[in-house]
Design a protein around this motif. Structure first.
Motif, mmCIF file in Angstrom:
data_model
loop_
_atom_site.group_PDB
_atom_site.id
_atom_site.type_symbol
_atom_site.label_atom_id
_atom_site.label_comp_id
_atom_site.label_asym_id
_atom_site.label_seq_id
_atom_site.Cartn_x
_atom_site.Cartn_y
_atom_site.Cartn_z
ATOM 1 N N LEU A 31 23.602 -0.015 -3.681
ATOM 2 C CA LEU A 31 23.896 -1.447 -3.732
ATOM 3 C C LEU A 31 25.371 -1.707 -4.007
ATOM 4 O O LEU A 31 25.985 -2.594 -3.405
ATOM 5 C CB LEU A 31 23.039 -2.112 -4.811
ATOM 6 C CG LEU A 31 21.536 -2.253 -4.526
ATOM 7 C CD1 LEU A 31 20.859 -2.972 -5.682
ATOM 8 C CD2 LEU A 31 21.307 -3.011 -3.233
ATOM 9 N N GLY A 32 25.950 -0.934 -4.956
ATOM 10 C CA GLY A 32 27.373 -1.096 -5.258
ATOM 11 C C GLY A 32 28.249 -0.815 -4.050
ATOM 12 O O GLY A 32 29.210 -1.533 -3.763
ATOM 13 N N GLY A 33 27.918 0.254 -3.304
ATOM 14 C CA GLY A 33 28.683 0.581 -2.102
ATOM 15 C C GLY A 33 28.587 -0.492 -1.033
ATOM 16 O O GLY A 33 29.576 -0.833 -0.381
ATOM 17 N N LEU A 34 27.377 -1.049 -0.851
ATOM 18 C CA LEU A 34 27.208 -2.118 0.136
ATOM 19 C C LEU A 34 27.997 -3.363 -0.230
ATOM 20 O O LEU A 34 28.606 -4.010 0.634
ATOM 21 C CB LEU A 34 25.717 -2.470 0.259
ATOM 22 C CG LEU A 34 24.832 -1.465 0.998
ATOM 23 C CD1 LEU A 34 23.378 -1.890 0.921
ATOM 24 C CD2 LEU A 34 25.266 -1.313 2.447
ATOM 25 N N ILE A 35 28.006 -3.699 -1.519
ATOM 26 C CA ILE A 35 28.764 -4.878 -1.956
ATOM 27 C C ILE A 35 30.256 -4.689 -1.714
ATOM 28 O O ILE A 35 30.948 -5.597 -1.228
ATOM 29 C CB ILE A 35 28.482 -5.162 -3.444
ATOM 30 C CG1 ILE A 35 27.030 -5.623 -3.625
ATOM 31 C CG2 ILE A 35 29.429 -6.222 -3.997
ATOM 32 C CD1 ILE A 35 26.604 -5.745 -5.066
ATOM 33 N N LEU A 36 30.773 -3.504 -2.040
ATOM 34 C CA LEU A 36 32.198 -3.236 -1.807
ATOM 35 C C LEU A 36 32.524 -3.259 -0.315
ATOM 36 O O LEU A 36 33.564 -3.785 0.099
ATOM 37 C CB LEU A 36 32.570 -1.878 -2.408
ATOM 38 C CG LEU A 36 32.703 -1.826 -3.934
ATOM 39 C CD1 LEU A 36 32.978 -0.405 -4.389
ATOM 40 C CD2 LEU A 36 33.821 -2.744 -4.411
ATOM 41 N N PHE A 37 31.643 -2.693 0.493
ATOM 42 C CA PHE A 37 31.877 -2.689 1.947
ATOM 43 C C PHE A 37 31.938 -4.112 2.484
ATOM 44 O O PHE A 37 32.829 -4.466 3.267
ATOM 45 C CB PHE A 37 30.765 -1.902 2.639
ATOM 46 C CG PHE A 37 30.817 -1.985 4.138
ATOM 47 C CD1 PHE A 37 31.740 -1.235 4.851
ATOM 48 C CD2 PHE A 37 29.961 -2.832 4.826
ATOM 49 C CE1 PHE A 37 31.801 -1.327 6.242
ATOM 50 C CE2 PHE A 37 30.019 -2.927 6.209
ATOM 51 C CZ PHE A 37 30.941 -2.173 6.914
ATOM 52 N N ILE A 38 30.967 -4.939 2.067
ATOM 53 C CA ILE A 38 30.950 -6.327 2.541
ATOM 54 C C ILE A 38 32.201 -7.073 2.085
ATOM 55 O O ILE A 38 32.812 -7.836 2.845
ATOM 56 C CB ILE A 38 29.671 -7.033 2.034
ATOM 57 C CG1 ILE A 38 28.441 -6.416 2.687
ATOM 58 C CG2 ILE A 38 29.730 -8.531 2.309
ATOM 59 C CD1 ILE A 38 27.138 -6.905 2.094
ATOM 60 N N PHE A 39 32.612 -6.824 0.831
ATOM 61 C CA PHE A 39 33.780 -7.512 0.286
ATOM 62 C C PHE A 39 35.045 -7.174 1.067
ATOM 63 O O PHE A 39 35.774 -8.050 1.516
ATOM 64 C CB PHE A 39 33.950 -7.145 -1.186
ATOM 65 C CG PHE A 39 35.215 -7.662 -1.803
ATOM 66 C CD1 PHE A 39 35.344 -9.000 -2.147
ATOM 67 C CD2 PHE A 39 36.291 -6.811 -2.034
ATOM 68 C CE1 PHE A 39 36.515 -9.476 -2.708
ATOM 69 C CE2 PHE A 39 37.462 -7.280 -2.598
ATOM 70 C CZ PHE A 39 37.572 -8.617 -2.933
ATOM 71 N N PHE A 40 35.310 -5.874 1.257
ATOM 72 C CA PHE A 40 36.537 -5.466 1.939
ATOM 73 C C PHE A 40 36.489 -5.799 3.427
ATOM 74 O O PHE A 40 37.490 -6.163 4.034
ATOM 75 C CB PHE A 40 36.781 -3.968 1.738
ATOM 76 C CG PHE A 40 37.209 -3.616 0.342
ATOM 77 C CD1 PHE A 40 38.399 -4.088 -0.181
ATOM 78 C CD2 PHE A 40 36.417 -2.820 -0.456
ATOM 79 C CE1 PHE A 40 38.790 -3.772 -1.470
ATOM 80 C CE2 PHE A 40 36.798 -2.490 -1.743
ATOM 81 C CZ PHE A 40 37.983 -2.968 -2.254
ATOM 82 N N ASN A 41 35.313 -5.668 4.033
ATOM 83 C CA ASN A 41 35.194 -5.963 5.450
ATOM 84 C C ASN A 41 35.417 -7.445 5.724
ATOM 85 O O ASN A 41 36.100 -7.835 6.680
ATOM 86 C CB ASN A 41 33.812 -5.533 5.952
ATOM 87 C CG ASN A 41 33.783 -5.366 7.457
ATOM 88 O OD1 ASN A 41 34.679 -4.774 8.040
ATOM 89 N ND2 ASN A 41 32.761 -5.908 8.089
ATOM 90 N N ALA A 42 34.843 -8.287 4.876
ATOM 91 C CA ALA A 42 35.025 -9.729 5.047
ATOM 92 C C ALA A 42 36.472 -10.128 4.796
ATOM 93 O O ALA A 42 37.028 -10.984 5.476
ATOM 94 C CB ALA A 42 34.087 -10.482 4.108
ATOM 95 N N LYS A 43 37.094 -9.487 3.801
ATOM 96 C CA LYS A 43 38.491 -9.811 3.482
ATOM 97 C C LYS A 43 39.415 -9.415 4.633
ATOM 98 O O LYS A 43 40.378 -10.117 4.951
ATOM 99 C CB LYS A 43 38.886 -9.096 2.195
ATOM 100 C CG LYS A 43 40.285 -9.436 1.718
ATOM 101 C CD LYS A 43 40.574 -8.736 0.409
ATOM 102 C CE LYS A 43 41.987 -9.081 -0.073
ATOM 103 N NZ LYS A 43 42.308 -8.390 -1.340
ATOM 104 N N ARG A 44 39.119 -8.281 5.282
ATOM 105 C CA ARG A 44 39.988 -7.798 6.358
ATOM 106 C C ARG A 44 39.894 -8.681 7.598
ATOM 107 O O ARG A 44 40.861 -8.885 8.310
ATOM 108 C CB ARG A 44 39.585 -6.357 6.707
ATOM 109 C CG ARG A 44 40.440 -5.714 7.775
ATOM 110 C CD ARG A 44 40.126 -4.239 7.875
ATOM 111 N NE ARG A 44 38.745 -4.023 8.244
ATOM 112 C CZ ARG A 44 38.312 -3.992 9.503
ATOM 113 N NH1 ARG A 44 39.157 -4.195 10.490
ATOM 114 N NH2 ARG A 44 37.050 -3.760 9.769
#
Length: 385
Positions: free
Chosen positions: A261-274
């Motif tokens: 879950l932590g990895g998915l949240i970080l992925f979504i955060f950085f992907n959306a920011k980029r």
């Protein structure tokens, strides 16, 4: 990848390594609390008993996860067995159980502390009968003479300090230096029977997994007739139906789940920011009218043309008089002054002084000063207020 993403990824990896090291070096702590939970694998849980109970009752056992009151209000049963193991049951449910026993069912209550409704109905007092660290539980029937269980971990020491005549003692607590005390009794109640055992520890994981201890448990349940048995597991022993209970019940799977879950949240955060587009800032249109007036005013002051400014002020004033007050301004005579005084209600001396200054502003050859401009401006503004 930009520099910011690399920094966050490095921080995440360091945190994961630290958590992994802490988990590897963590010493497992044994939970010795007496929870009597059918899902708990801790020493004093009922996980093992829950897995084996169907075989013990020859697949004629049914677990009920609602209160006895609700169940018997909706279901009419023939004579059957009732099983309650260290569970919080409300008074109305106890009354329903006693009603079923009175009609011919048998109830086995395995609880360290009995509710007053049961003790008063059956006729006994339960209390602390032993304070020793070790207890031996035996049955009084001679055919079970060799079947006993030794409690060497936190026995409750509960038993019966008094049982009324007619109540039969089926089991006892045996100590080396004290007399035997009853802890398992049987009482007739209406057409049925009530079996009460004061030490539920013998059903927990810790004792059932010890060699030879299962025989004592089998002996205790052998007093029940071979028929349908209802085990009320409502309250603190209600079996969990949460779809994640298997994952969350295993430490390794639980940590893997939270890491995922932590990895998915970080992925979504950085992907959306980029991928987020930059929204341009739109400045609202400015009102330049005030700035224009200030610029014109400063220009006149710098030029020092007070006469021209008085003429424009007079022209603006006379235009307002014609449009708003409907007074003819062609002749600025005594009649004009009276009409203006009548419609504005101002002092006649103020109006006459204002008329004199207006005439000077209209005379291209008149000599005026800054003070005349200021005086006329004040007078005209006061008249039109």
């Amino acid at each position: 990848m930009n520099k910011t993403f690399k920094i966050y990824a490095l921080i995440f990896i360091i945190i994961m390594v630290i958590l992994a090291l802490l988990e590897v070096n963590k010493k497992e702590v044994v939970d010795w609390r007496k929870n009597f939970d059918v899902n708990e694998k801790s020493p004093f849980g009922l996980f093992v008993f829950n897995q084996e109970v169907k075989d013990l009752f020859k697949n004629n056992l049914k677990k009920i996860d609602v209160t006895a009151y609700d169940y018997y209000n909706q279901n009419k049963k023939d004579a059957h067995n009732i099983l309650v193991i260290e569970s919080d049951i409300d008074i109305q449910s106890w009354k329903k159980i006693l009603d079923e026993v009175y009609k011919g069912s048998d109830a086995m209550l395995i609880m360290s502390k009995m509710p007053k409704e049961i003790s008063d109905s059956v006729g006994f007092y339960d209390s602390q009968i032993s304070f020793e660290d070790n207890n031996v539980l035996k049955l009084t029937d001679k055919k079970y003479h060799n079947d006993f269980i030794k409690l060497d971990k936190f026995p409750s020491g509960r038993g019966f300090s008094y049982i009324k005549p007619g109540v039969q003692a089926l089991g006892k607590t045996v100590e080396a230096e004290n007399t035997d005390q009853a802890n398992f009794i049987k009482a007739n109640f209406g057409k049925g029977k009530i079996y009460i055992h004061c030490e539920p520890l013998f059903l927990t994981n810790y004792y059932l997994l010890k060699s030879g201890n299962t025989k004592y448990a089998q002996d205790v349940f052998s007093y029940l007739d071979d028929r349908e048995t209802l085990w009320f597991v409502e309250s603190n022993t209600k079996e969990s139906r949460f779809f994640m209970r298997f994952i969350l019940g295993n430490p390794a799977l639980k940590y893997a789940w939270w890491l995922l879950l932590g990895g998915l949240i970080l992925f979504i955060f950085f992907n959306a920011k980029r991928k987020q587009r930059i929204v341009p800032i739109l400045e609202p249109l400015k009102n330049t009218s005030v700035d224009f007036v200030k610029s014109i005013g400063n220009l006149y002051l710098q030029e020092g043309d007070f006469h021209d400014m008085m003429a424009k002020k007079a022209q603006y004033f006379l235009n307002r008089v014609r449009l708003d007050l409907l007074i003819d301004t062609q002749n600025l005579d005594e009649e004009f002054a009276k009409k203006l005084q009548f419609k504005t209600g101002k002092n006649i001396e103020t109006i006459n002084e204002a008329v004199v200054l207006i005439k000077e502003a209209q005379n291209p050859y008149a000599s005026v000063m800054k003070e005349d401009l200021a005086r006329m401006n004040k007078l005209l503004d006061d008249i039109l207020k």
